[in-house]
Motif scaffolding. Structure first.
Motif, PDB file in Angstrom:
ATOM      1  N   PRO A  25     -30.207   3.042   4.691  1.00 12.30           N
ATOM      2  CA  PRO A  25     -29.770   3.701   5.926  1.00 12.30           C
ATOM      3  C   PRO A  25     -28.276   3.186   6.226  1.00 12.30           C
ATOM      4  O   PRO A  25     -27.627   3.783   7.081  1.00 12.30           O
ATOM      5  CB  PRO A  25     -30.807   3.567   6.682  1.00 12.30           C
ATOM      6  N   TRP A  26     -28.335   1.823   6.328  1.00 12.30           N
ATOM      7  CA  TRP A  26     -27.178   0.978   6.731  1.00 12.30           C
ATOM      8  C   TRP A  26     -25.890   1.616   5.901  1.00 12.30           C
ATOM      9  O   TRP A  26     -24.931   2.011   6.783  1.00 12.30           O
ATOM     10  CB  TRP A  26     -27.271  -0.432   6.857  1.00 12.30           C
ATOM     11  N   LYS A  72     -25.526   4.132   4.409  1.00 11.17           N
ATOM     12  CA  LYS A  72     -25.232   5.640   4.865  1.00 11.17           C
ATOM     13  C   LYS A  72     -24.540   5.783   6.051  1.00 11.17           C
ATOM     14  O   LYS A  72     -23.874   6.640   6.367  1.00 11.17           O
ATOM     15  CB  LYS A  72     -26.226   6.419   4.357  1.00 11.17           C
ATOM     16  N   ALA A  73     -24.947   5.177   7.000  1.00 18.01           N
ATOM     17  CA  ALA A  73     -24.526   5.461   8.344  1.00 18.01           C
ATOM     18  C   ALA A  73     -23.405   4.695   8.860  1.00 18.01           C
ATOM     19  O   ALA A  73     -22.554   4.900   9.567  1.00 18.01           O
ATOM     20  CB  ALA A  73     -25.841   5.317   9.288  1.00 18.01           C
ATOM     21  N   THR A  74     -23.568   3.182   8.907  1.00 19.56           N
ATOM     22  CA  THR A  74     -22.780   2.396   9.462  1.00 19.56           C
ATOM     23  C   THR A  74     -21.362   1.840   8.567  1.00 19.56           C
ATOM     24  O   THR A  74     -20.272   1.994   9.007  1.00 19.56           O
ATOM     25  CB  THR A  74     -23.369   1.128   9.701  1.00 19.56           C
ATOM     26  N   TRP A  75     -21.506   2.065   7.139  1.00 20.90           N
ATOM     27  CA  TRP A  75     -20.573   1.572   6.191  1.00 20.90           C
ATOM     28  C   TRP A  75     -19.462   2.698   6.117  1.00 20.90           C
ATOM     29  O   TRP A  75     -18.219   2.038   6.416  1.00 20.90           O
ATOM     30  CB  TRP A  75     -21.237   1.455   4.929  1.00 20.90           C
ATOM     31  N   PRO A  76     -19.664   3.935   6.371  1.00 19.18           N
ATOM     32  CA  PRO A  76     -18.433   4.918   6.266  1.00 19.18           C
ATOM     33  C   PRO A  76     -17.684   4.452   7.542  1.00 19.18           C
ATOM     34  O   PRO A  76     -16.545   4.760   7.562  1.00 19.18           O
ATOM     35  CB  PRO A  76     -18.978   6.235   6.252  1.00 19.18           C
ATOM     36  N   MET A  77     -18.241   4.388   8.894  1.00 15.64           N
ATOM     37  CA  MET A  77     -17.419   4.160   9.942  1.00 15.64           C
ATOM     38  C   MET A  77     -16.643   2.935   9.711  1.00 15.64           C
ATOM     39  O   MET A  77     -15.626   2.706  10.161  1.00 15.64           O
ATOM     40  CB  MET A  77     -18.449   3.997  11.258  1.00 15.64           C
TER      41      MET A  77
END
Length: 95
Positions: free
Chosen positions: A66-67, A69-74
């Motif tokens: 989940p990290w 998918k959610a945090t890495w792109p930002m």
């Protein structure tokens, strides 16, 4: 070499080093090479230096997904447009 160093008596770890390959070539062919010479031979035969990827034994892939998918792109997004300017605090760029 595909069988690994343990087959040839190196049981403490499973890495081929130039020193080990040099000893193995000496054992099998009764020809002595320097480690640098072995490096050239291995390169010509298509072998390359590999660095093992170290990962923690406690790594939890389900918690990481989940990290990623959610945090890495930002984190990968551009941080803003950079403009050229003067590094001098007293002289400003006149453009």
């Amino acid at each position: 070499m595909d069988a690994g160093p343990a087959v040839w008596g190196w049981t403490e770890d499973q890495r081929w080093t130039l020193a080990r390959v040099t000893v193995l070539v000496g054992r099998l062919s009764h020809i002595s090479y320097t480690p640098r010479g072995i490096s050239y031979l291995l390169h010509r035969l298509g072998w390359s230096r590999q660095i093992p990827q170290c990962r923690a034994a406690e790594r939890d892939e389900e918690a990481i997904a989940p990290w990623v998918k959610a945090t890495w792109p930002m984190a990968e997004q551009r941080r803003g447009i950079r403009t050229r300017g003067s590094a001098s605090p007293t002289k400003q760029d006149n453009r």
